[in-house]
Design a protein around this motif. Structure first.
Motif, short mmCIF file in Angstrom:
data_model
loop_
_atom_site.label_atom_id
_atom_site.label_comp_id
_atom_site.label_asym_id
_atom_site.label_seq_id
_atom_site.Cartn_x
_atom_site.Cartn_y
_atom_site.Cartn_z
N VAL A 299 48.47 47.37 32.12
CA VAL A 299 49.52 47.92 31.34
C VAL A 299 50.96 47.84 31.61
CG1 VAL A 299 47.77 49.48 30.22
CG2 VAL A 299 49.41 50.28 32.14
N ALA A 300 51.94 47.83 30.76
CA ALA A 300 53.23 47.83 31.17
C ALA A 300 53.85 48.68 29.93
CB ALA A 300 53.99 46.43 31.32
N PHE A 301 55.16 49.33 30.53
CA PHE A 301 55.91 49.89 29.20
C PHE A 301 57.12 49.23 28.94
CE2 PHE A 301 52.86 52.85 30.80
CZ PHE A 301 52.64 53.69 29.72
N GLN A 302 57.33 48.77 27.66
CA GLN A 302 58.27 47.90 27.13
C GLN A 302 59.42 48.80 26.57
OE1 GLN A 302 57.14 45.37 24.20
NE2 GLN A 302 58.77 43.75 24.64
N THR A 303 60.58 48.63 27.06
CA THR A 303 61.78 49.51 26.72
C THR A 303 62.83 48.48 25.85
OG1 THR A 303 62.85 48.92 28.76
CG2 THR A 303 61.79 51.20 28.42
N ARG A 304 63.75 48.94 25.03
CA ARG A 304 64.58 48.41 24.29
C ARG A 304 65.96 48.78 24.79
NH1 ARG A 304 62.37 48.29 18.15
NH2 ARG A 304 63.96 49.59 18.12
N THR A 305 67.10 48.18 24.14
CA THR A 305 68.28 48.72 24.55
C THR A 305 68.67 49.88 23.87
OG1 THR A 305 69.30 47.02 22.87
CG2 THR A 305 69.38 46.42 25.15
N ASP A 306 67.93 50.06 22.78
CA ASP A 306 68.39 51.25 21.98
C ASP A 306 67.27 52.29 22.23
OD1 ASP A 306 66.22 49.88 20.90
OD2 ASP A 306 66.75 50.34 18.58
N SER A 307 66.55 52.34 23.30
CA SER A 307 65.71 53.45 23.54
C SER A 307 66.38 54.53 23.92
CB SER A 307 64.69 52.79 24.89
OG SER A 307 64.06 51.86 24.56
N LYS A 308 65.89 55.57 23.66
CA LYS A 308 66.51 57.15 23.85
C LYS A 308 65.38 57.74 24.73
CE LYS A 308 69.66 57.43 19.97
NZ LYS A 308 70.12 58.06 18.75
#
Length: 461
Positions: A299-308
């Motif tokens: 598994v991996a955890f995918q973030t985004r630029t708008d993640s808070k």
């Protein structure tokens, strides 16, 4: 995540082609071989034996002495038995042998409160009782608890904190087709799970029904959600649960939270994590072969630029632990803490620190954005382990909470002392067995007695 139209593999029948008489004869041969090996070993003392001997001598000095008190409170018998099991070379050799005989010949697993069901499936008795409704605590008690939860939920919402209740599936319910026949003679009645879900809906609580979700997935799940020789859900099942919780939090927070993604699934013959945890505790000479391969998602955890960042406090039974070791607490929940049974505090890196009663509850609650309470159906009778009641009193009657929490600290300090002292813990285990109560209740009773003795001595002075 499971693809539709892909059916779960049905485990084949557990192989049992042995002939009892022939197997017994073979075991006798094996026993004679082990005995001969042991005798030869004893005739050749070496450095390792010397170290073991020295270690045993040091332990003997610490042994509980035989006395009227140690005899009648069973501490002497308990410690002597454990000493023979742990330190006697014969005991070390024969315990796995006996366990293997029990398992192969009688379908018996020598792990407290666990039984072997059909096709080798292993079950915890409290989780079977959870499925049958034999540990039902009553509708009134559940309603009272959830009304307090609703008050806490509404109070925290004003502080921009969300309280979410999660009902995790239990193996007794999910794998009911493999339950031991002797338990099926009991009629199924109202369960804690049924009332918790219906009342949560009725009261307008935030809740996630993972039991219903898993039962819907069961016919089409690509990999097993519960394993044959384990107590908890599988690693694959944990991934599905974490994914569901993250999406629920996103919805109520209206904010993107790092998503769990499965990069690939490895199929292996040997278990990892907790996918055969009970067999691991059974101390057998050889582990049985599972009917299907173990599936381990990478598994991996995918973030985004708008993640808070969404800081999450998880309070739960042992089913919650996957959120910790799969990385959800660190990468998705902003390094949130896990309060194991609302008692032991575990950080997102897996290290344990204090116990909950040693913390400032208000400060701890209000540093989070979301509070999750997750229990599986077998442990719903103790849902929250006092967190809901404490939080309710903290926000509705803070003066009384302060008085009660100070009293509770004395009791909690003794409970911690018992849990960390093997001799005191063994006494509590014996009391639990004698009184037919759970170990936590026995620890509490012993702690009350110790606190009363201390207060009595203070009064004398």
């Amino acid at each position: 995540m499971a693809k539709k139209n892909q059916k779960i593999k049905t485990p084949p029948q557990k192989a049992k082609s042995f002939q009892p008489r022939m197997l017994s004869f073979l075991w006798v041969i094996v026993l004679l071989g082990l005995s001969a090996t042991f005798i030869l070993q004893m005739q050749k003392p070496n450095e390792e034996n010397d170290k073991e001997k020295k270690k045993n001598e040091e332990k003997k000095k610490e042994k509980v002495k035989l006395s009227m008190a140690s005899w009648f409170n069973l501490s002497y018998q308990r410690e002597t038995e454990e000493d023979m099991k742990s330190n006697s070379p014969i005991g070390k050799q024969l315990i796995p042998f006996k366990n293997q005989l029990d398992y192969d010949l009688f379908d018996k697993i020598n792990v407290k409160d666990f039984v072997v069901g059909k096709e080798g499936y292993i079950f915890s008795i409290p989780w079977i009782e959870g499925y049958l409704g034999r540990n039902f605590i009553g509708e009134k008690k559940i309603e009272d608890l959830l009304q307090k939860a609703k008050a806490v939920q509404d109070t925290l919402k004003k502080k921009n904190i969300d309280l979410v209740l999660i009902y995790a599936p239990g193996k007794g319910t999910y794998c009911k087709d493999f339950l031991p026949e002797k338990f099926l003679k009991y009629p199924k009645s109202t369960t804690n799970y049924e009332v918790f879900v219906s009342k949560s809906k009725e009261l307008g609580l935030n809740y996630i029904d993972l039991q219903e979700y898993f039962l819907k997935l069961k016919p089409t799940a690509k990999y097993p959600l519960f394993a044959q020789f384990a107590h908890h859900w599988t690693s694959y099942g944990e991934c599905l649960a974490i994914d569901s919780v993250i999406k629920y939090i996103e919805k109520i927070r209206n904010s993107y939270v790092a998503h769990l993604t499965i990069k690939e699934v490895l199929l292996e013959d040997k278990p990892k994590y907790r996918d055969a945890d009970i067999i691991g505790k059974a101390k057998l000479m050889s582990a049985p072969t599972p009917s299907t391969k173990y599936a381990f998602p990478k598994v991996a955890f995918q973030t985004r630029t708008d993640s808070k960042p969404v800081k999450v406090l998880g309070i739960g039974d042992s089913y919650y632990r996957g959120f910790l070791y799969l990385g959800a607490m660190r990468y998705a929940f902003d390094n949130g803490e896990y309060w194991y049974y609302n008692n032991k505090v575990t950080l997102s890196n897996g290290k344990s620190t204090n116990e909950v009663w040693e913390l400032d509850l208000k400060k701890e609650i209000e540093k989070n954005n979301v509070i999750l309470i997750l229990y599986s159906d077998g442990s719903l009778a103790n849902f929250g382990n006092g967190f809901i009641q404490n939080a309710y009193q903290l926000y509705t009657n803070p003066e009384q909470y302060l008085i009660d929490s100070q009293k509770e600290k004395q009791l909690s300090s003794y409970k911690k002392k018992i849990r960390n002292n093997p001799s005191l813990l063994n006494i509590a285990v014996d009391n639990a067995e004698a009184m037919h109560i759970d170990i936590d209740s026995a620890i509490t009773l012993n702690a009350i007695e110790m606190a009363a003795q201390q207060n009595s001595e203070k009064d004398k002075h």
